[in-house]
Write an enzyme that holds these catalytic residues in place. Sequence first.
Site, PDB file in Angstrom:
ATOM      1  N   ALA A 167     -13.390   3.093  -4.597  1.00  0.00           N
ATOM      2  CA  ALA A 167     -12.188   2.414  -5.071  1.00  0.00           C
ATOM      3  C   ALA A 167     -12.086   1.060  -4.387  1.00  0.00           C
ATOM      4  O   ALA A 167     -12.808   0.780  -3.434  1.00  0.00           O
ATOM      5  CB  ALA A 167     -10.948   3.241  -4.751  1.00  0.00           C
ATOM      6  N   HIS A 187      -6.534   5.626   1.658  1.00  0.00           N
ATOM      7  CA  HIS A 187      -7.380   4.550   2.188  1.00  0.00           C
ATOM      8  C   HIS A 187      -7.034   3.202   1.540  1.00  0.00           C
ATOM      9  O   HIS A 187      -6.788   2.217   2.235  1.00  0.00           O
ATOM     10  CB  HIS A 187      -8.850   4.909   1.960  1.00  0.00           C
ATOM     11  N   GLU A 188      -7.015   3.178   0.226  1.00  0.00           N
ATOM     12  CA  GLU A 188      -6.759   1.893  -0.458  1.00  0.00           C
ATOM     13  C   GLU A 188      -5.337   1.419  -0.196  1.00  0.00           C
ATOM     14  O   GLU A 188      -5.086   0.237  -0.010  1.00  0.00           O
ATOM     15  CB  GLU A 188      -7.019   2.003  -1.966  1.00  0.00           C
ATOM     16  N   GLU A 243     -12.397  -2.014   7.595  1.00  0.00           N
ATOM     17  CA  GLU A 243     -12.881  -0.712   7.116  1.00  0.00           C
ATOM     18  C   GLU A 243     -12.835   0.373   8.196  1.00  0.00           C
ATOM     19  O   GLU A 243     -12.373   1.483   7.938  1.00  0.00           O
ATOM     20  CB  GLU A 243     -14.278  -0.832   6.519  1.00  0.00           C
TER      21      GLU A 243
HETATM   22  N1  TRP Z   1     -13.230  -2.167   0.072  1.00  0.00           N
HETATM   23  C1  TRP Z   1     -13.594  -0.988  -0.664  1.00  0.00           C
HETATM   24  C2  TRP Z   1     -13.056   0.189   0.115  1.00  0.00           C
HETATM   25  O1  TRP Z   1     -13.392   0.377   1.236  1.00  0.00           O
HETATM   26  C3  TRP Z   1     -15.073  -0.835  -0.832  1.00  0.00           C
HETATM   27  C4  TRP Z   1     -15.629  -1.292  -2.124  1.00  0.00           C
HETATM   28  C5  TRP Z   1     -15.220  -0.949  -3.341  1.00  0.00           C
HETATM   29  C6  TRP Z   1     -16.758  -2.112  -2.319  1.00  0.00           C
HETATM   30  N2  TRP Z   1     -16.032  -1.519  -4.279  1.00  0.00           N
HETATM   31  C7  TRP Z   1     -16.961  -2.223  -3.675  1.00  0.00           C
HETATM   32  C8  TRP Z   1     -17.614  -2.747  -1.469  1.00  0.00           C
HETATM   33  C9  TRP Z   1     -18.020  -2.969  -4.214  1.00  0.00           C
HETATM   34  C10 TRP Z   1     -18.657  -3.494  -1.992  1.00  0.00           C
HETATM   35  C11 TRP Z   1     -18.839  -3.601  -3.347  1.00  0.00           C
HETATM   36  O2  TRP Z   1     -12.279   0.940  -0.347  1.00  0.00           O
HETATM   37 ZN    ZN Z   2     -11.961   0.361   2.608  1.00  0.00          ZN
END
Ligand code: TRP
Ligand code: ZN
Length: 880
Positions: free
Chosen positions: A272, A307-308, A330
């Site tokens: 996500a 998380h999101e 993260e």
């Molecule tokens: N930031 C997202 C998370 O940790 C990670 C993520 C979602 C992502 N889609 C991506 C990272 C595509 C790289 C590319 O929830």
């Molecule tokens: Zn994340």
Amino acid sequence: MSDLDNLEQVVEKNPQEKYLSDYRPSDYTVATIDLEFDLYDTQTSIKAVSQIQRVANKPVPLFLFGEDLTLVSILVNNQNHTDYELVEGGLVLNDLPDTFTLEINTKVDPAENKAFEGLYKSGDAFCTQCEAEGFRRITYYLDRPDILAKFSTKVIADKGLYPFLLSNGNQVDQGDLENGRHFVSWVDPFPKPAYLFALVAGDFDCLEDNYITKSGRDVKLALYVDKGNLDKTKHAMLSLKNSMQWDEQRFNLEYDLDIYMIVAVDFFNMGAMENKGLNIFNSKFVLANSQSATDQDYLGIEAVIGHEYFHNWTGNRITCRDWFQLSLKEGLTVFRDQEFSSDLGSRSVNRIANVMTMRDHQFAEDAGPMSHPIRPESVMEMNNFYTLTVYEKGSEVIRMLHTLLGEEKFQQGMQLYVERHDGQAVTCDDFVAAMQDASGIDLTLFKRWYSQSGTPQVFVTDHYDQASQTYQLTFKQKTAPTADQSKKLPLHIPIDIELLDSNGNAITLSEGKTNRVLSLTQKEQTFVFENVSAQPVPCLFRSFSAPVKYQYAYSDEQLLDIMSFASDEFSRWDAGQTLFSKYLVNNVKALQLGKPLSLPSIFIDGFKSVLVSENLDPALVSDMFTFTSETGARELFDVVDIEAIHEAREFMLQEIATQLNELFVDTYLRHQQLKAYEPNIEDIAKRKLKNLALAFIARVDKELANDYVLSQIASCNNMTDHLGALSAANSGLLACREEVMQAFDDKWFDNGLVMDKWFALQASMPSADVLEHIEALFEHRSFDFNNPNRLRSLVGVFAQNNAYHFHNINGAGYAFLTDQIIKLNSQNPQVASRLITPLIQFKRLDKKRIELIKSQLNRLLALPDLAVDLYEKVTKALAQ
Ligand code: TRP
Ligand code: ZN
């Protein structure tokens, strides 16, 4: 126009490493960017108008990132601008005023975009994915996380096909246009980096709700799913509301916009994405009802929604200065989602699951060719650094801070971090500084965890002196050189301990407490405990207080004591794991020496007492019988013997199943539930243990298991039990396997997410001809090579979870995986690069297998258009 043609032909040759030490602030800043999208399948036009200011003190050209774009026009202060140059990876603008309005018009082809980065089509909907560097596939821009701008977005599309037009922030305008088209305009009041931009256009079913924040603001919540899926949205919405409340209570952090939207899409590379006010989710982490989702799915949804949501503060309001700092958001956000799941569910069960991930996968990453610190120092392709190290080990590092500071000081550190850095793009150093300043605890040495890679080993010895009634524990730490770093320094390792006396009671250590957190800061250090009246059993690294491997020469009896008496449930589980590992190593050695295999009765008796104990959480009992995977077991050996590990582990599981069969049957029967399905922790725990028992029965009493499987499928009212039965039929290769698999297929073939479970079972079938089955399934009516979820279920599960057959010495598994990666290379390199993991972690395998794997990697290297993502991993793997 010849410049444009050139750009199309740019092939990625000799990709370069980028270095953290090369970071420089941007010469220009962007105050606002106003976007307008005119959406069409194969030709979407994008107008981007930005207010830009030079901050460098002399006139310098402005470089804007851009990839796979068709440039239409550039205007500076409304005048056509011709002094520019298209270069590899972007655009250079010359002869610019100090401040100016920049208008850039580009075109992109969403329908052709199978990489799912930038603007693409997921089924019938348009959506975007901009992290890490996808915004540059939408327009030329200063696509770096330290450029924070206020975004406004106007979306134009066909009204019939795309009634919902969404973007970040608040909706400010909408209206009808000619030719059946309409528009919606959005304004996001919070400045943000481009990676948090999002747009969605489609026709959805929508679940609406609201949440009143602690300061009394009314937030609209909206969950968008493909039509017909409204009956699968309740749990995601509940999880969202729980997340919002939890973040207020535990972290004192409140939501900031008037609306929070989540869209579920079927084609998504990851789990996500936390786009400001408009999360986009892999539908796997949204859709659930009792019929289609397992308990694990329910828990996964809760964790990912959390998380999101938690990213809104740790990621969005406070973001990363550069991508080397990824763990700033993260690691911290994973820590927060783990705490959320632990506060709402079982802390021990969550802790065990997280530690299993570390030991089965992260340790291997740390020991492999892609080894990197949680804050990497060099990167070729950023997408390759969304790793277990940055996420999971990153969270362990935050957890160590929490252990060293305690909840109260940790939260004071969080408040200071937010106070200081709200609205900024900062570094991991800034985070640690806030923690240090708020707590008064010196974290200078601790910071090495951010720059040093590899899994530390801690060797523990002890000495008891009867005469002085003192007990000494001596710790030695050592981190082996890794692919990226030859020299290693001592780390600050918190070691949470408890000492058990001969009755199994915990000895009081200091301040009336029975545990103590020791700080190991040197290469070797001894801690002395006074007034200890007899030799105790040391319970070390309680709750896995540091992401290390540790060794102490435990006797079987001592491990059994910890299994029965430790106050920390994680430690009880861990003692069982240590006992299992000890006999696994012994049996592997026995196999290699041609000696008979054995498992002593003390082992069986120890585990028997776990199975019969009335007062243990059934989920914990189930975890006690979930032993390290064959992949995780490799960490126990310097040279990995694929066959011996498999045989020894199977022998042990078979022994356990045989000797405890009656108890497994009894456990199975005792945990039947006929009431309505509910995904609460008590029921989840019972189902987990029941289905584990069934899998053990299926190892030894095939006929009985066959009966149980058939009647469980006939009578169950939920997917967890249906899949539990199917899984036992599959792993035990029961007579009914074919029949129950076919019936499941007939029932669910048009539900991709459910069929993922079925594909995963097919891929993990413990049978020598599994690869032929998998190849045939590429033609299955439910399979879609372009869907990352399907691909991971069939191909990824085979390579990752069916290690014994994947590593067949005939090399067929390696060739098969490489074939798939070659097909994916040009289309979706991000997914290809994730699938390759089992082919690059080969250093400890035997010579023959290493040769076989290397020849496959050389096939990849010979591709004329090998994507950077794969180039980085393949070259690093071959350099080992
Ligand atoms: N930031 C997202 C998370 O940790 C990670 C993520 C979602 C992502 N889609 C991506 C990272 C595509 C790289 C590319 O929830
Ligand atoms: Zn994340």
